[in-house]
Design an enzyme around this catalytic site. Structure first.
Site, PDB file in Angstrom:
ATOM      1  N   HIS A   7       0.826  -1.203   0.000  1.00  0.00           N
ATOM      2  CA  HIS A   7       0.000   0.000   0.000  1.00  0.00           C
ATOM      3  C   HIS A   7       0.868   1.264   0.000  1.00  0.00           C
ATOM      4  O   HIS A   7       1.591   1.516   0.962  1.00  0.00           O
ATOM      5  CB  HIS A   7      -0.873  -0.038   1.256  1.00  0.00           C
ATOM      6  CG  HIS A   7      -1.779   1.118   1.421  1.00  0.00           C
ATOM      7  ND1 HIS A   7      -1.722   1.961   2.504  1.00  0.00           N
ATOM      8  CD2 HIS A   7      -2.791   1.572   0.647  1.00  0.00           C
ATOM      9  CE1 HIS A   7      -2.661   2.876   2.395  1.00  0.00           C
ATOM     10  NE2 HIS A   7      -3.327   2.665   1.279  1.00  0.00           N
ATOM     11  N   ARG A   8       0.814   2.004  -1.092  1.00  0.00           N
ATOM     12  CA  ARG A   8       1.692   3.182  -1.288  1.00  0.00           C
ATOM     13  C   ARG A   8       3.164   2.748  -1.217  1.00  0.00           C
ATOM     14  O   ARG A   8       4.026   3.493  -0.756  1.00  0.00           O
ATOM     15  CB  ARG A   8       1.417   4.287  -0.262  1.00  0.00           C
ATOM     16  CG  ARG A   8      -0.056   4.641  -0.075  1.00  0.00           C
ATOM     17  CD  ARG A   8      -0.273   5.784   0.899  1.00  0.00           C
ATOM     18  NE  ARG A   8      -1.644   5.849   1.388  1.00  0.00           N
ATOM     19  CZ  ARG A   8      -2.093   6.619   2.356  1.00  0.00           C
ATOM     20  NH1 ARG A   8      -1.247   7.452   2.955  1.00  0.00           N
ATOM     21  NH2 ARG A   8      -3.356   6.602   2.739  1.00  0.00           N
ATOM     22  N   GLU A  34       0.338  -0.922  -4.745  1.00  0.00           N
ATOM     23  CA  GLU A  34      -0.765   0.038  -4.855  1.00  0.00           C
ATOM     24  C   GLU A  34      -0.198   1.432  -4.696  1.00  0.00           C
ATOM     25  O   GLU A  34       0.681   1.650  -3.851  1.00  0.00           O
ATOM     26  CB  GLU A  34      -1.798  -0.226  -3.748  1.00  0.00           C
ATOM     27  CG  GLU A  34      -3.068   0.595  -3.846  1.00  0.00           C
ATOM     28  CD  GLU A  34      -3.073   1.922  -3.093  1.00  0.00           C
ATOM     29  OE1 GLU A  34      -4.098   2.627  -3.159  1.00  0.00           O
ATOM     30  OE2 GLU A  34      -2.053   2.283  -2.442  1.00  0.00           O
ATOM     31  N   ASP A  36      -1.233   5.980  -5.592  1.00  0.00           N
ATOM     32  CA  ASP A  36      -2.292   6.948  -5.885  1.00  0.00           C
ATOM     33  C   ASP A  36      -1.825   7.954  -6.927  1.00  0.00           C
ATOM     34  O   ASP A  36      -0.661   8.378  -6.892  1.00  0.00           O
ATOM     35  CB  ASP A  36      -2.622   7.715  -4.597  1.00  0.00           C
ATOM     36  CG  ASP A  36      -2.859   6.782  -3.436  1.00  0.00           C
ATOM     37  OD1 ASP A  36      -3.913   6.154  -3.405  1.00  0.00           O
ATOM     38  OD2 ASP A  36      -1.952   6.673  -2.571  1.00  0.00           O
ATOM     39  N   HIS A  49      -0.579  10.865  -2.625  1.00  0.00           N
ATOM     40  CA  HIS A  49      -1.878  10.478  -2.062  1.00  0.00           C
ATOM     41  C   HIS A  49      -2.860  11.641  -1.954  1.00  0.00           C
ATOM     42  O   HIS A  49      -4.015  11.530  -2.355  1.00  0.00           O
ATOM     43  CB  HIS A  49      -1.675   9.857  -0.668  1.00  0.00           C
ATOM     44  CG  HIS A  49      -2.966   9.445  -0.038  1.00  0.00           C
ATOM     45  ND1 HIS A  49      -3.738  10.287   0.728  1.00  0.00           N
ATOM     46  CD2 HIS A  49      -3.648   8.273  -0.099  1.00  0.00           C
ATOM     47  CE1 HIS A  49      -4.822   9.647   1.123  1.00  0.00           C
ATOM     48  NE2 HIS A  49      -4.799   8.421   0.638  1.00  0.00           N
ATOM     49  N   GLU A 106      -4.488   3.677  -8.155  1.00  0.00           N
ATOM     50  CA  GLU A 106      -5.717   4.287  -7.640  1.00  0.00           C
ATOM     51  C   GLU A 106      -5.825   5.718  -8.157  1.00  0.00           C
ATOM     52  O   GLU A 106      -4.975   6.563  -7.857  1.00  0.00           O
ATOM     53  CB  GLU A 106      -5.758   4.290  -6.109  1.00  0.00           C
ATOM     54  CG  GLU A 106      -7.102   4.882  -5.658  1.00  0.00           C
ATOM     55  CD  GLU A 106      -7.230   5.169  -4.182  1.00  0.00           C
ATOM     56  OE1 GLU A 106      -6.469   4.617  -3.362  1.00  0.00           O
ATOM     57  OE2 GLU A 106      -8.123   5.973  -3.856  1.00  0.00           O
ATOM     58  N   LYS A 108      -7.099   9.198  -7.841  1.00  0.00           N
ATOM     59  CA  LYS A 108      -7.605   9.990  -6.710  1.00  0.00           C
ATOM     60  C   LYS A 108      -8.496  11.119  -7.241  1.00  0.00           C
ATOM     61  O   LYS A 108      -8.199  12.306  -7.059  1.00  0.00           O
ATOM     62  CB  LYS A 108      -6.435  10.559  -5.904  1.00  0.00           C
ATOM     63  CG  LYS A 108      -5.840   9.546  -4.949  1.00  0.00           C
ATOM     64  CD  LYS A 108      -6.764   9.308  -3.767  1.00  0.00           C
ATOM     65  CE  LYS A 108      -6.179   8.373  -2.732  1.00  0.00           C
ATOM     66  NZ  LYS A 108      -7.212   7.705  -1.932  1.00  0.00           N
ATOM     67  N   ASP A 225       0.608  -1.850   4.469  1.00  0.00           N
ATOM     68  CA  ASP A 225       1.794  -0.985   4.529  1.00  0.00           C
ATOM     69  C   ASP A 225       3.059  -1.818   4.798  1.00  0.00           C
ATOM     70  O   ASP A 225       4.170  -1.300   4.702  1.00  0.00           O
ATOM     71  CB  ASP A 225       1.659   0.032   5.670  1.00  0.00           C
ATOM     72  CG  ASP A 225       0.502   0.998   5.472  1.00  0.00           C
ATOM     73  OD1 ASP A 225       0.059   1.174   4.319  1.00  0.00           O
ATOM     74  OD2 ASP A 225       0.020   1.575   6.481  1.00  0.00           O
TER      75      ASP A 225
HETATM   76  O1  G3P Z   1      -6.602   1.464  -2.506  1.00  0.00           O
HETATM   77  C1  G3P Z   1      -6.854   1.217  -1.171  1.00  0.00           C
HETATM   78  C2  G3P Z   1      -6.501   2.367  -0.298  1.00  0.00           C
HETATM   79  O2  G3P Z   1      -5.275   2.871  -0.730  1.00  0.00           O
HETATM   80  C3  G3P Z   1      -7.531   3.442  -0.304  1.00  0.00           C
HETATM   81  O3  G3P Z   1      -7.306   4.386   0.677  1.00  0.00           O
HETATM   82  O4  G3P Z   1      -6.629   6.612   1.443  1.00  0.00           O
HETATM   83  O5  G3P Z   1      -4.985   4.780   1.445  1.00  0.00           O
HETATM   84  O6  G3P Z   1      -5.732   5.757  -0.703  1.00  0.00           O
HETATM   85  P1  G3P Z   1      -6.095   5.418   0.708  1.00  0.00           P
HETATM   86 CA    CA Z   2      -4.654   4.427  -2.254  1.00  0.00          CA
END
Ligand code: G3P
Ligand code: CA
Length: 237
Positions: A7-8, A34, A36, A49, A106, A108, A225
């Site tokens: 995640h990120r 993943e 953004d 993000h 993702e 945004k 994470d």
């Molecule tokens: O894609 C899942 C998650 O990343 C969505 O929430 O705020 O971390 O981008 P956020």
């Molecule tokens: Ca995200």
């Protein structure tokens, strides 16, 4: 089989949405990444993000009001000696050509409207011939519909509100998968998705008991994470 998505990037340990975090994630051997994306003033795509640069960089202002060149001058805030820069989507996709990770982009565009972001991102993915490894996701469900019209890649509907039926959501949008906040998912809802052939990936699963619980339920994707930690649970079921 639950696939692990960083995640990120490896954002629990390294500055989020940076090449450093992405390279460290790849080193863990995890299945996917993943990150953004937002659109700049000069219609480029950058990996960050928030809608503004305030939280994660030494600058101030909205991404949509800055050019790629201006954004590239900023440094990412972190305790690390070497200061990372905001990556462009091109930077990440070019690097991704050298590995085999699945890339979850993702968009945004749920808080800011970016005209043409879907087309732009799809064009960039085509430029690097990465269509076979891309999952798009967005909280903007109109954008899910647009993506479904312009790409054959997997498109996931994101949601984080309680009371949403993920099967109905996926069906109404013709989405290929559901990405949800784990707090609003139940084992029953997940089984409903599985019965309908809809993969479910949950974010952000960071604590071992949570990771284990959802893996035992047959979750498709763990968005975490800490991909290094989550990897340890990979084959328990
Ligand atoms: O894609 C899942 C998650 O990343 C969505 O929430 O705020 O971390 O981008 P956020
Ligand atoms: Ca995200």
């Amino acid at each position: 089989m639950s696939h692990i998505f960083a995640h990120r990037g490896s954002s629990g340990t390294y500055p989020e949405n940076t090449m450093l975090a992405f390279k460290k994630a790849e080193k863990t051997g995890c299945y996917g990444l993943e990150f953004d994306v937002h659109m700049t003033k000069d219609l480029e795509v950058v990996v960050i993000h928030d809608e503004t640069v305030n939280r994660t960089t030494n600058g101030r202002g909205a991404v949509k009001d800055m050019t790629l060149e201006e954004l590239k001058k900023l440094s990412i805030k972190s305790g690390w000696l070497r200061k990372e820069k905001i990556p462009s989507l091109d930077d990440v996709l070019e690097w991704a050509q050298g590995n085999e990770m699945i890339i979850n982009i993702e968009l945004k565009n749920d808080k800011v409207f970016y005209k043409g972001l879907e087309e732009l991102v799809v064009q960039k993915v085509a430029k690097y011939q990465l269509e076979g490894r891309i999952i798009y996701s967005t909280f903007n469900h109109e954008s899910v519909k647009i993506l479904k019209k312009i790409t054959t890649c997997e498109v996931a509907a994101l949601y984080s509100r309680k009371g949403i039926n993920p099967v109905l959501l996926a069906q109404s949008l013709n989405a290929d998968a559901i990405h949800a906040n784990y707090r609003v998912m139940t084992p029953q809802l997940m089984r409903d998705c599985q019965r309908h052939g809809i993969p479910v990936r949950l974010y952000t699963l960071n604590r071992p008991p949570l990771i284990q619980k959802w893996m035992n339920e047959g979750l498709s994707g763990v968005i975490t994470d800490y991909p290094d930690l989550a990897q340890k649970f990979k084959d328990k079921k």
